[in-house]
Design a protein around this motif. Structure first.
Motif, PDB file in Angstrom:
ATOM      1  N   ASN A   1      -2.494   8.322  -9.450  1.00  0.00           N
ATOM      2  CA  ASN A   1      -2.398   7.133 -10.301  1.00  0.00           C
ATOM      3  C   ASN A   1      -2.243   5.867  -9.476  1.00  0.00           C
ATOM      4  N   GLY A   2      -1.307   5.909  -8.523  1.00  0.00           N
ATOM      5  CA  GLY A   2      -1.043   4.723  -7.716  1.00  0.00           C
ATOM      6  C   GLY A   2      -2.252   4.312  -6.895  1.00  0.00           C
ATOM      7  N   LEU A   3      -2.881   5.294  -6.238  1.00  0.00           N
ATOM      8  CA  LEU A   3      -4.017   4.972  -5.372  1.00  0.00           C
ATOM      9  C   LEU A   3      -5.195   4.441  -6.182  1.00  0.00           C
TER      10      LEU A   3
ATOM     11  N   LEU B   1      -5.092   2.903  -8.960  1.00  0.00           N
ATOM     12  CA  LEU B   1      -4.750   1.547  -9.393  1.00  0.00           C
ATOM     13  C   LEU B   1      -4.938   0.547  -8.244  1.00  0.00           C
ATOM     14  N   PHE B   2      -4.504   0.914  -7.035  1.00  0.00           N
ATOM     15  CA  PHE B   2      -4.702   0.034  -5.883  1.00  0.00           C
ATOM     16  C   PHE B   2      -6.179  -0.261  -5.671  1.00  0.00           C
TER      17      PHE B   2
ATOM     18  N   LEU C   1      -7.584  -2.642  -8.106  1.00  0.00           N
ATOM     19  CA  LEU C   1      -7.262  -4.033  -7.796  1.00  0.00           C
ATOM     20  C   LEU C   1      -8.183  -4.562  -6.714  1.00  0.00           C
TER      21      LEU C   1
ATOM     22  N   SER D   1      -0.088  -4.499  -8.927  1.00  0.00           N
ATOM     23  CA  SER D   1       0.005  -3.938  -7.582  1.00  0.00           C
ATOM     24  C   SER D   1       1.382  -3.308  -7.345  1.00  0.00           C
TER      25      SER D   1
ATOM     26  N   LEU E   1       3.365  -2.059  -9.614  1.00  0.00           N
ATOM     27  CA  LEU E   1       3.431  -0.802 -10.378  1.00  0.00           C
ATOM     28  C   LEU E   1       2.700   0.304  -9.622  1.00  0.00           C
ATOM     29  N   ALA E   2       1.531  -0.042  -9.051  1.00  0.00           N
ATOM     30  CA  ALA E   2       0.774   0.948  -8.294  1.00  0.00           C
ATOM     31  C   ALA E   2       1.605   1.460  -7.121  1.00  0.00           C
ATOM     32  N   LEU E   3       2.306   0.519  -6.459  1.00  0.00           N
ATOM     33  CA  LEU E   3       3.127   0.896  -5.320  1.00  0.00           C
ATOM     34  C   LEU E   3       4.243   1.851  -5.734  1.00  0.00           C
TER      35      LEU E   3
END
Lengths: 364, 303
Positions: A334-336, A338-339, A342, B91, B93-95
């Motif tokens: 999920n985090g990656l 999302l990064f 962006l 960003s 939240l992603a982190l």
């Protein structure tokens, strides 16, 4: 040294945007694979376990659809407020308050009512409670110009603590052997599920209907046009007579309300009582942010991205049972993703142009 | 009276990781960058501190490398939000997602191990011999003294030196700062990095001293409390000393208050409620009451 300039990209074709979105997902999966590899886990095996767990069997599909229901509802609503550049990161709290509203009506106010009336009433209560919870940051933004991100974030935790207060305190069930949840709803209130699954069909149908409604609202009506103008260029919107405050308030009523519906659906369809906030929602409010973003803020696409991320959530269970890693591991994906979304958004909005000798190297 | 010393000691232990996280985040936000990734950076700090200490046998190595890992993660956020002008909220939240996930993934093989090379309490000569006060304040883990010292030093730099003026200028009005010859991007990168290192250290404090074992999800929302505490402390690390230890004591008291007349969850709501209240007070400029919130917080700066 190469000189370059960042320029706004004027034309964005849909194909280009979709390519960037897909590339973001691919890059996220790739970097996650590298992390798995560095840790001595065969990344190919891990990925197959995840996706076989969620999409490789009938059971997997059922679970995937179950988890995508709240994502569809919340994601569709977020498309609307995100289009107006109102950063609602409080869907988690709005979902929880929706669950509180539904419980209040179903367990405390009208427990004797005919289920055919009470169930719709509980959904309505969920919508209203979620909408009110979403209205607070909208009003604070409109009246006092307070940044919505922090307020929505704080309201998530206030809602979670409020539920804990209820289930450890006044609403603690008398038939639950001291466990911290409310009593169960009457059996007649349990939502019908697809055979041998947890797919609560009514909520799924509501979700898909609202995805279509939100799409229509956002892309086929004057109001939707005003929302998108507000997001793209607030100054121009103001001069052409668009009331930004009205748009934000109405948008947050929908966004919060849909999150509230998701909360009502979760407890009516799955838990059948108000329980721990972390049980009611495994971070749906946050995952829905990626869902909406990856769906390019288009509620119809959100249905597809919801199923993908619903699948990832189920895949988390799969790597837990087969590889023994904690469920949270899935958050790496999920985090990656999302990064990279962006980073991808940057390339959708801007392009980097190398300059020749006579041009000035000013970055715009 | 020993229970008195004991419970005050617990307050200080619970408040210290919050303090470390808060004073770092204050720097990032004062420079205009909102980093909501504290929870993730603390999680990675906790597991890397634990893993390095366990494998090297030295808690200090774990502590320092945890700070490095937190800093490394924050640089990803800095790159995406400062250089690529991405939305800071998303960003962050992603982190957090990435950090929490990564900590669970790496920590899997350390679950259930009780850490041997953990931080021990150090008595400061003479001061620790003062009755009660000495035992409460001056017989603590070395990180406690470091955190207090950092809070004071950070306050001094921010409000009493030229560096502090530069940082605050970037958060108030980056355009003006740039025209005054300040490299805004460099200042923001540095401040986000400071925030990341502090969050990493905060996480390590938890796994090396507070709860010296690895449990998945052991940060348990402390990173989000830090976001609220920054506002509550009105972006001032001396005030953070007060608010962090106050909340540390609430954290401890929640267990004692379970089942008593006062519902502890209502107390746990306090930092979030007060943070919203501070924002409301902050918005009323007519009150002529300055909370210290940076004007340009959360907006990407475009040259």
């Amino acid at each position: 040294m190469a000189r370059w300039r960042i320029e706004k990209r004027e034309k964005k074709s849909l194909g280009f945007v979709l390519m960037i979105l897909l590339l973001s997902v691919a890059s996220g999966l790739l970097v996650a694979s590298i992390i798995f590899f560095l840790r001595g886990v065969n990344p190919w095996m891990a990925l197959t376990k995840i996706f076989a767990g969620s999409f490789g069997s009938v059971y997997g599909w059922k679970e995937t659809i179950t988890k995508s229901i709240p994502l569809i509802l919340i994601g569709s609503g977020l498309c609307i407020v995100f289009s107006a550049k109102f950063w609602n990161i409080g869907a988690e709290g709005q979902l929880l308050m929706g669950a509180v509203g539904a419980t209040l009506f179903g367990l405390f106010l009208f427990p004797k009512l005919n289920p055919a009336i009470l169930i719709p009433l509980m959904f309505l209560a969920g919508f209203i409670f979620g909408a009110i919870w979403g209205l607070i940051p909208a009003l604070l933004k409109v009246k006092l110009k307070i940044n919505e991100t922090i307020v929505t974030l704080m309201l998530n935790y206030i809602a979670a603590e409020f539920i804990l207060f209820l289930i450890y305190g006044p609403w603690k069930g008398k038939t639950q052997f001291g466990f911290p949840y409310t009593d169960n709803f009457a059996k007649s209130l349990y939502l019908k599920t697809f055979p041998e699954s947890r797919v609560h069909i009514i909520t799924l149908a509501i979700g898909i209907v609202f995805a279509i409604v939100c799409w229509f609202l956002l892309y086929k009506t004057k109001f939707g046009y005003e929302i998108r103008i507000t997001g793209a260029n607030p100054e121009a919107g103001k001069y052409s007579g668009i009331k930004t405050s009205k748009i934000l308030i109405f948008g947050m009523l929908i966004s919060g309300g849909l999150a509230g519906l998701a909360g009502a659906g979760e407890i009516l369809g799955i838990h059948h009582r108000l329980c721990q906030p972390l049980t009611i929602s495994s971070g749906y409010g946050f995952t829905a942010i990626i869902v909406a973003w990856l769906g390019n803020l288009n509620p119809i696409l959100v249905v597809i991205t919801s199923i993908f991320f619903g699948g990832l959530l189920v895949g988390g269970d799969a790597i837990k049972s087969s590889l023994g890693f904690p469920h949270a591991t899935i958050e790496i994906f999920n985090g990656l993703i999302l990064f990279f979304l962006l980073i991808g958004t940057f390339f959708i909005q801007y392009r980097i142009r190398l300059l020749n000798k006579n041009e000035k190297g000013i970055k715009s | 009276m020993t229970w008195f010393v004991l419970i005050f000691g617990r307050f200080l232990v619970a408040g210290t990781p919050l303090l470390l996280g808060t004073i770092g985040e204050i720097y990032a936000e004062k420079a205009g960058n909102l980093n909501l990734g504290v929870e993730g950076m603390m999680a990675v700090g906790a597991i890397s501190g634990f893993a390095f200490a366990h494998n090297t046998g030295n808690p200090w190595i774990g502590f320092i490398l945890a700070g490095c890992m937190g800093g490394l993660l924050s640089l990803v956020h800095a790159f995406v939000t400062i250089s690529l002008r991405a939305n800071q909220v998303v960003s962050g939240l992603a982190l957090t997602m990435f950090g929490v996930g990564l900590s669970g993934f790496i920590g899997n093989e350390y679950v259930g191990i009780s850490l041997v090379p953990r931080f021990k309490n150090v008595a400061i000569p003479f001061l620790s011999e003062i009755p009660f006060v000495g035992e409460v304040l001056f017989t603590r883990s070395p990180v406690f003294y470091i955190a207090i010292l950092l809070a004071v030093v950070f306050w001094y730099i921010m409000f009493r030196t030229k560096w502090g003026i530069i940082i605050r200028a970037c958060g108030e009005n980056p355009k003006t700062a740039e025209s005054a010859g300040i490299n805004v991007y460099r200042v923001q990168y540095t401040c986000v990095l400071i925030g990341g290192v502090c969050a990493g250290l905060a996480g390590a404090y938890i796994s090396l001293y507070y709860i010296p074992t690895w449990i998945d999800g052991m940060i348990a929302g402390r990173g989000w409390i830090v976001i609220a505490l920054v506002i509550l402390s009105q972006w001032n690390s001396l005030k953070a000393l007060f608010s962090c230890y106050l909340f540390g004591s609430i954290y401890v008291l929640q267990y004692a208050l379970q089942g008593s007349f006062l519902n502890p969850t209502l107390l746990l709501m306090m930092p979030y409620l007060t943070a919203v209240t501070v924002l409301i007070v902050d918005s009323k400029k007519t009150l002529k009451y300055k909370t210290g919130s940076p004007t340009h917080l959360g907006e990407p700066y475009i040259k």
